[in-house]
Every structure is written in structure tokens, then in C-alpha cells.
Design a protein around this motif. Structure first.
Motif, PDB file in Angstrom:
ATOM      1  N   ARG A  34       1.687  -3.248   8.346  1.00  0.00           N
ATOM      2  CA  ARG A  34       2.894  -2.749   8.987  1.00  0.00           C
ATOM      3  C   ARG A  34       3.473  -1.626   8.145  1.00  0.00           C
ATOM      4  O   ARG A  34       3.587  -1.750   6.919  1.00  0.00           O
ATOM      5  N   ILE A  35       3.842  -0.515   8.785  1.00  0.00           N
ATOM      6  CA  ILE A  35       4.434   0.618   8.082  1.00  0.00           C
ATOM      7  C   ILE A  35       5.922   0.335   7.864  1.00  0.00           C
ATOM      8  O   ILE A  35       6.674   0.120   8.819  1.00  0.00           O
ATOM      9  N   THR A  36       6.348   0.336   6.595  1.00  0.00           N
ATOM     10  CA  THR A  36       7.748   0.054   6.269  1.00  0.00           C
ATOM     11  C   THR A  36       8.477   1.260   5.689  1.00  0.00           C
ATOM     12  O   THR A  36       9.683   1.198   5.462  1.00  0.00           O
ATOM     13  N   HIS A  37       7.746   2.344   5.440  1.00  0.00           N
ATOM     14  CA  HIS A  37       8.359   3.578   4.959  1.00  0.00           C
ATOM     15  C   HIS A  37       7.476   4.729   5.400  1.00  0.00           C
ATOM     16  O   HIS A  37       6.249   4.643   5.326  1.00  0.00           O
TER      17      HIS A  37
ATOM     18  N   VAL B 157       0.859  -1.184   0.000  1.00  0.00           N
ATOM     19  CA  VAL B 157       0.000   0.000   0.000  1.00  0.00           C
ATOM     20  C   VAL B 157       0.894   1.233   0.000  1.00  0.00           C
ATOM     21  O   VAL B 157       1.846   1.317   0.788  1.00  0.00           O
ATOM     22  N   ALA B 158       0.594   2.186  -0.862  1.00  0.00           N
ATOM     23  CA  ALA B 158       1.247   3.500  -0.823  1.00  0.00           C
ATOM     24  C   ALA B 158       0.185   4.514  -0.427  1.00  0.00           C
ATOM     25  O   ALA B 158      -0.837   4.658  -1.098  1.00  0.00           O
TER      26      ALA B 158
ATOM     27  N   GLN C 202       4.139  10.430   3.254  1.00  0.00           N
ATOM     28  CA  GLN C 202       3.997   9.308   2.330  1.00  0.00           C
ATOM     29  C   GLN C 202       4.442   8.052   3.064  1.00  0.00           C
ATOM     30  O   GLN C 202       5.536   8.012   3.629  1.00  0.00           O
ATOM     31  N   LEU C 203       3.574   7.044   3.060  1.00  0.00           N
ATOM     32  CA  LEU C 203       3.837   5.808   3.797  1.00  0.00           C
ATOM     33  C   LEU C 203       3.725   4.601   2.876  1.00  0.00           C
ATOM     34  O   LEU C 203       2.930   4.609   1.928  1.00  0.00           O
ATOM     35  N   ARG C 204       4.491   3.590   3.179  1.00  0.00           N
ATOM     36  CA  ARG C 204       4.359   2.289   2.519  1.00  0.00           C
ATOM     37  C   ARG C 204       3.964   1.285   3.582  1.00  0.00           C
ATOM     38  O   ARG C 204       4.566   1.230   4.660  1.00  0.00           O
ATOM     39  N   LEU C 205       2.927   0.519   3.301  1.00  0.00           N
ATOM     40  CA  LEU C 205       2.449  -0.487   4.244  1.00  0.00           C
ATOM     41  C   LEU C 205       2.393  -1.832   3.544  1.00  0.00           C
ATOM     42  O   LEU C 205       2.065  -1.926   2.349  1.00  0.00           O
ATOM     43  N   THR C 206       2.698  -2.875   4.285  1.00  0.00           N
ATOM     44  CA  THR C 206       2.587  -4.246   3.791  1.00  0.00           C
ATOM     45  C   THR C 206       1.867  -5.083   4.832  1.00  0.00           C
ATOM     46  O   THR C 206       1.706  -4.663   5.991  1.00  0.00           O
ATOM     47  N   ALA C 207       1.424  -6.241   4.428  1.00  0.00           N
ATOM     48  CA  ALA C 207       0.773  -7.143   5.380  1.00  0.00           C
ATOM     49  C   ALA C 207       1.758  -7.570   6.438  1.00  0.00           C
ATOM     50  O   ALA C 207       2.885  -7.969   6.144  1.00  0.00           O
ATOM     51  N   ALA C 208       1.354  -7.449   7.707  1.00  0.00           N
ATOM     52  CA  ALA C 208       2.263  -7.760   8.802  1.00  0.00           C
ATOM     53  C   ALA C 208       2.707  -9.215   8.758  1.00  0.00           C
ATOM     54  O   ALA C 208       3.858  -9.535   9.054  1.00  0.00           O
ATOM     55  N   ASP C 209       1.814 -10.143   8.346  1.00  0.00           N
ATOM     56  CA  ASP C 209       2.197 -11.551   8.304  1.00  0.00           C
ATOM     57  C   ASP C 209       3.203 -11.812   7.190  1.00  0.00           C
ATOM     58  O   ASP C 209       4.067 -12.668   7.292  1.00  0.00           O
ATOM     59  N   THR C 210       3.136 -11.007   6.104  1.00  0.00           N
ATOM     60  CA  THR C 210       4.104 -11.151   5.033  1.00  0.00           C
ATOM     61  C   THR C 210       5.487 -10.769   5.511  1.00  0.00           C
ATOM     62  O   THR C 210       6.490 -11.422   5.246  1.00  0.00           O
ATOM     63  N   GLU C 211       5.567  -9.622   6.242  1.00  0.00           N
ATOM     64  CA  GLU C 211       6.857  -9.172   6.731  1.00  0.00           C
ATOM     65  C   GLU C 211       7.428 -10.183   7.729  1.00  0.00           C
ATOM     66  O   GLU C 211       8.631 -10.433   7.749  1.00  0.00           O
ATOM     67  N   ALA C 212       6.568 -10.757   8.567  1.00  0.00           N
ATOM     68  CA  ALA C 212       7.054 -11.713   9.566  1.00  0.00           C
ATOM     69  C   ALA C 212       7.626 -12.960   8.908  1.00  0.00           C
ATOM     70  O   ALA C 212       8.528 -13.603   9.460  1.00  0.00           O
TER      71      ALA C 212
END
Length: 436
Positions: free
Chosen positions: A362-365, A314-315, A424-434
Motif C-alpha cells: 500500500r502506498i502511504t507517501h 519500502v522507499a 518518491q514513494l513509501r510503501l508498506t504491507a497492506a495487511d500491516t496497515e489494515a
């Protein structure tokens, strides 16, 4: 500080207001003498401590501070102090804005005056009186809640005003969100169209990069605007589905996609984000969360997570405000929520982090650039003011023009004072990052 009332000749409301279109501007509110006196005392006390100059009447001397941190203090001129204080006594900051719409006060530097007020917003009322905030602050109308039906009504009230109106002050690509300048201009004046367009494209491209948008990517955009991001994503080879609640934007976005030769890769729909189905490699949403409303932020972030395909991203671009100010604003009917963005609420960074995490994101950026929004708003306001005759020709009266001028100046002041930011934020699925 005691302000000398102006002579009777300037006591009339200066801007003619249609009582049907602008009922609370056309007539002075009913306010008890006691409330008006208290409002006058509080306003005079607050203004006396700020780097502002106050003029009352055409020939009266200036009162208040003469200089501020940035040089000579801006001047606020009260044409009708009695009406000004009466409106504030009746409706607080809503009355402050309505008094400007009515022409009861002006400023030589409206952004400068509002920036000073924004910087000192927590000091305007003495701390012991904060518990009496409810006596002036009104609660938001229940009809402004962003239910599916309410959200469509709220979007219609702002974004369906007129495509021609927005075209008068936006860049040719009709981007209605913060640009990213390189370099950030510091000189006053209106930038050429090509410079503002390049800054808007720079913003869009950064978001598309965060979303890893390229050939074959299935991209969903929540909040179409007038289609510029969708067109640029399609030009990268992505297949874009973009949804909006604005019928005016829908029609023009479809037309612009066809003219750009990407209609086969861009689908524009009139659809609430809660009703979108499918899974997408990327979801982009630019300054749309502000229109969602706090009660529906869980729905919004749950939708973002639900719509992500495995490995998706997500952006998000979002205006933010400090958390305590957000909590106070959420309980209050403000001038902005009454006249500009009904049902809207700017989130805090903490609220975004909490709501996104609760939805499994989860916010990654995370990058902020509020100074760029201040410049963007400066450019929009300069263009709007330059196009006054054209705005009038579209059927917008003098009260609307003052309202819109105040809105743009008020917003610019929020960013100049650092009361507001844009991120500006980048979000990904928390389970994907884990799993990585």
C-alpha cells in the motif's frame, strides 16, 4: 511550409561513424521514395505548427514560428534534409535520433527544441493517421526482455560502459538519479560540486527517512549504483545489503564503502532482485523500476513484499510518465531503448499503484519533484559537454558523444515539458496497515 533543400555541399553525413559500432548511423536506411515523401510532408506539417525556427542550409531563410510561450523560438538546422526525412521515413523517431547522431541536424538549443517536441508529442501526427503507427513503429526485440540473463546483459550495456565516464559528469558521490535542490536553481551554468553533492544527499536522506533508517535497521537496497546510499545508510547505523547487476559498479561500490570506513556494515553483491532471500526492516530502490520491464513488474513488487519483515517499509524513487503514453511506449522500440536503456520502460503512477496493490503493498507517501530532475540533468549535461576531451580520451567517439548529449538533452526535455515526473514513494504491507 516548404523547405528549400541545401546546396549539395552539405549533403554528406557530417559525423564519421564506425560501421561496425554504429551500423544504423553509418549508412542511410533503405526507405521507399513514398515513405520518404510521406515523412517529409508529415514533418513539415508538424514543424510549421510548432514554436520552432527551421533553417535548411547555411544561407537559407528561417521558416516556422519565430516565438514561443517562453520567448524566441529555438532553431533546428537541417544540414541534410534528404537524409533526415529518409531516416524518419524508415524508422520514425529512432531515425530522428540517429539523424542527430550522424550530424544531419543540429540545434542552437537542443533542450529547447526537444522540449517543444515533447510538449506536442500527441499532435505531431494527425489523429486519423494514428492507426498507421505500426507502419513506422517497430516492436521491441525479444532479446531485450529482462529475464535474469537478459537483465544482466541490459545493465551491462549501460552501467558497465566505464566508471570513469560517469565520474566525469556526476557529482563526486556518483549519484545517478534525481537530486533535490534547496533552493531550486534558475540561473544557467554549472553548480559547484559541493552544491550538487548536497542536493544528492538531500534526496538520499529523504528516502532513508521514509524507510525509517537508523541504528540497528536491516536495510536492503535493490540497485546499488556506486554505493552512496548504502554508505549514508551505514553511517546512520544501519546494516546494509545492496545488490546490483553491474560488475563495474560492484567493484567501485565495495571500494568506496571500505574507504568510507563502513565495509563492516555494507555488503555489496552481484545478484538479481528475484534471487534475494531474507526479510528486512527496510527496502530502498532508487530509479531501478525503470529497468525492470512491464512484464516483470509483478515479480519486482512481489519481491519487495516478500522481502519485508513485519512492520517493514519500502522507499521507492521512480520516474513516471502518463499512462496512455506508457502503454504506447511499451509496444514500441524507441531510440532510448535501442541506444541507452535496452529493455527499460518508465511506468505510470497508475501502473505502480496497480502492481504494488496486487503484490500486497500500500502506498502511504507519494511526492513528485520533476523540476528537480530537469535541473539535475541540466547539470549532468553541462558537465559532460565541458569534459568532451576527457570523454574522447577514454575512447568514446564522436557518435557516442552526440548520442549521450542527445540522451541527456532528451531526458531533460521530458521533465521540462512535464511529460515525465519523478516520485518518491513509501510503501508498506497492506495487511500491516489494515491491522493498525
Amino acid at each position: 511550409m516548404t523547405l528549400t533543400p541545401p546546396p549539395p555541399a552539405v549533403r554528406a553525413v557530417r559525423v564519421p561513424a564506425d560501421p561496425v559500432r554504429w551500423p544504423d548511423v553509418a549508412r542511410l536506411p533503405r526507405a521507399s521514395a513514398a515513405r520518404t515523401v510521406v515523412a517529409r510532408l508529415l514533418v513539415e506539417r508538424a514543424l510549421a505548427q510548432l514554436p520552432l525556427r527551421i533553417r535548411t542550409g547555411r544561407d537559407t531563410p528561417l521558416a516556422g514560428a519565430r516565438t514561443g510561450d517562453d520567448g524566441p523560438a529555438p532553431t533546428l538546422t537541417l544540414h541534410d534534409p534528404d537524409a533526415f526525412h529518409r531516416r524518419i521515413g524508415a524508422a520514425g523517431l529512432i531515425g530522428f535520433g540517429e539523424s542527430y547522431m550522424a550530424g544531419e541536424w543540429d540545434a542552437d538549443d537542443l533542450v529547447g527544441v526537444l522540449t517543444v517536441l515533447a510538449r506536442h508529442v500527441d499532435d505531431l501526427v494527425p489523429a486519423p493517421l494514428h492507426r498507421f503507427r505500426g507502419a513506422w513503429a517497430r516492436r521491441r526485440p525479444g532479446t531485450d526482455r529482462n529475464t535474469p540473463d537478459g537483465a544482466r546483459r541490459n545493465i551491462h550495456r549501460h552501467y558497465d560502459l566505464s566508471n570513469e565516464l560517469f565520474a566525469l559528469f556526476l557529482d563526486p558521490g556518483l549519484s545517478y538519479s534525481s537530486a533535490v535542490f534547496d533552493p531550486l536553481p534558475h540561473a544557467p551554468g554549472v553548480l559547484p560540486d559541493e552544491v550538487l553533492t548536497a542536493a544528492q544527499h538531500r534526496k538520499i536522506d529523504r528516502l532513508l527517512d521514509l524507510a525509517e533508517t537508523g541504528p540497528g535497521v536491516e536495510l536492503l537496497e535493490i540497485g546499488t549504483g556506486w554505493g552512496e546510499l548504502a554508505i549514508r545508510a551505514a553511517a546512520r547505523g544501519a546494516r546494509v545489503r545492496t545488490v546490483t547487476l553491474s560488475e563495474e559498479q560492484l567493484a567501485l561500490a565495495r571500494l568506496r564503502a571500505a574507504r568510507a570506513g563502513v565495509a563492516d556494515r555494507v555488503t555489496v553483491e552481484l545478484l538479481d532482485y528475484r534471487h534475494v532471500r531474507g526479510r528486512y526492516d527496510a527496502v530502498v530502490s532508487v530509479e531501478m523500476i525503470e529497468a525492470v520491464g512491464a512484464a516483470f513488474w509483478p515479480d519486482y513488487f512481489t519481491a519487495l513484499r516478500r522481502l519485508l519483515a513485519p512492520g517493514g517499509r519500502v522507499a521507492l524513487q521512480a520516474i513516471t510518465m502518463p499512462h496512455e503514453r506508457m502503454l504506447a511506449t511499451a509496444r514500441t522500440h524507441t531510440w532510448i531503448s535501442k541506444y541507452v536503456f535496452p529493455g527499460g520502460l518508465i511506468p505510470s503512477p497508475e501502473a505502480i499503484a496497480r502492481e504494488s496493490a496486487a503484490a500486497g503493498l500500500r502506498i502511504t507517501h507519494d511526492t513528485g519533484y520533476g523540476d528537480h530532475y530537469a535541473e539535475t540533468l541540466h547539470q549532468w549535461r553541462a558537465r559532460f559537454r565541458h569534459q568532451e576531451a576527457a570523454v574522447t580520451a577514454l575512447g568514446f567517439d564522436s557518435v557516442f558523444r552526440r548520442m549521450w548529449d542527445f540522451y541527456l538533452a532528451y531526458s531533460e526535455a521530458g521533465f521540462r515539458s512535464r511529460y515525465l515526473d519523478v516520485r518518491q514513494l513509501r510503501l508498506t504491507a497492506a495487511d500491516t496497515e489494515a491491522a493498525r
